[in-house]
Design an enzyme around this catalytic site. Structure first.
Site, PDB file in Angstrom:
ATOM      1  N   SER A  36       0.794  -1.232   0.000  1.00 38.44           N
ATOM      2  CA  SER A  36       0.000   0.000   0.000  1.00 38.44           C
ATOM      3  C   SER A  36       0.826   1.280   0.000  1.00 38.44           C
ATOM      4  CB  SER A  36      -0.948   0.019   1.203  1.00 38.44           C
ATOM      5  OG  SER A  36      -0.224   0.137   2.417  1.00 38.44           O
ATOM      6  N   LYS A 110       0.849   4.648   6.821  1.00 37.96           N
ATOM      7  CA  LYS A 110       0.307   5.467   5.740  1.00 37.96           C
ATOM      8  C   LYS A 110       0.955   6.848   5.797  1.00 37.96           C
ATOM      9  CE  LYS A 110      -2.890   2.297   4.835  1.00 37.96           C
ATOM     10  NZ  LYS A 110      -2.816   1.431   3.625  1.00 37.96           N
TER      11      LYS A 110
END
Length: 255
Positions: A36, A110
């Site tokens: 990701s 993230k």
């Protein structure tokens, strides 16, 4: 030579205690479990996370790559790989002193896109907007769009929360996909720390700096309000001064 072997257990004990303290208060190693954050981070990379600055009240800032605890259901039901009791025992022991990531970590990594007070949005075919400013995002995985597969917003990020997105936008279940809970935002209390460097493998060693797009003028919600606030601060004394002059003239005329 005997004295060395007598002192060796003490030295090992001290080293383990120091490693435990470092893991708890300073830095900790985390393993990247998914794609990701490509290409910034690859699956299997080891990053070092700064855990010290949050102890002094520092909060995540735009552009930083952060590790945070699962806010609730982001990871779903993950299956753990059975590597055998011996290997699991060694990994657990090393993870306790920060030399290896824990096998049962429920953490995510993230990039912070917006912080408390910001308004963030993204339309299909457009760029991510923060407080009306478009982000130039060279870190996005090649071939990805900023948000075409999942447009969102505008979302007003509450105080002490952050909006996060993966760099591999087409392979990241980030804030965009969890807006049923706190509009997809993450509490700063869930943030473990900021990822500061890729430490392993050696050929991928690199510092994780904040991209320049997050330094553009007017991006901060507070900064965008500053001119009007400054104008108001300057106007108030002038208005009060003129009012006093009029009142003085009125009193002089009455006398």
């Amino acid at each position: 030579m005997r004295s060395f072997w007598k002192e060796l257990p003490i030295l090992i004990f001290i080293a383990l205690v120091l490693a435990l303290l470092i893991k708890t208060f300073l830095v900790q190693a985390f393993s990247i479990p998914s794609d990701s954050m490509q290409n910034t981070l690859q699956r299997g990379d080891r990053v070092l996370v700064d855990k010290l600055t949050p102890w002094f009240g520092s909060k995540p800032e735009r552009g930083e790559v952060v590790v945070f605890h699962d806010p609730g259901g982001w990871l779903g039901e993950t299956q753990t790989q059975d590597s055998g009791p011996v290997a699991e025992g060694i990994q657990e022991a090393l993870s306790r002193v920060g030399l290896m990531p824990s096998a049962d970590e429920k953490d995510l990594i993230k990039r912070v896109i917006a912080v408390g007070g910001d308004t963030v949005s993204c339309k299909r075919g457009g760029k991510v907007m923060v407080n009306g400013k478009a982000l130039d995002e060279p870190y996005i995985f090649p071939g990805n769009t900023p948000c075409d597969e999942k447009p969102f917003g505008p979302v007003k990020v509450p105080k002490d929360r952050i909006w996060v997105m993966g760099d591999h936008r087409q392979d990241s279940l980030d804030s965009r996909y969890h807006q049923n809970l706190h509009n997809g935002t993450v509490s700063v209390d869930d943030v473990v720390g900021r990822a500061i460097v890729v430490a392993w493998p050696v050929n991928r060693w690199s510092a994780l700096s904040v991209p320049g797009t997050f330094d553009q003028p007017g991006l901060s919600a507070a900064a965008s309000m500053a001119p009007s606030a400054l104008g108001l601060a300057c106007a108030v004394p002038i208005v009060l001064w003129r009012r006093r002059r009029r009142e003085a003239k009125v009193r002089g005329t009455a006398d």
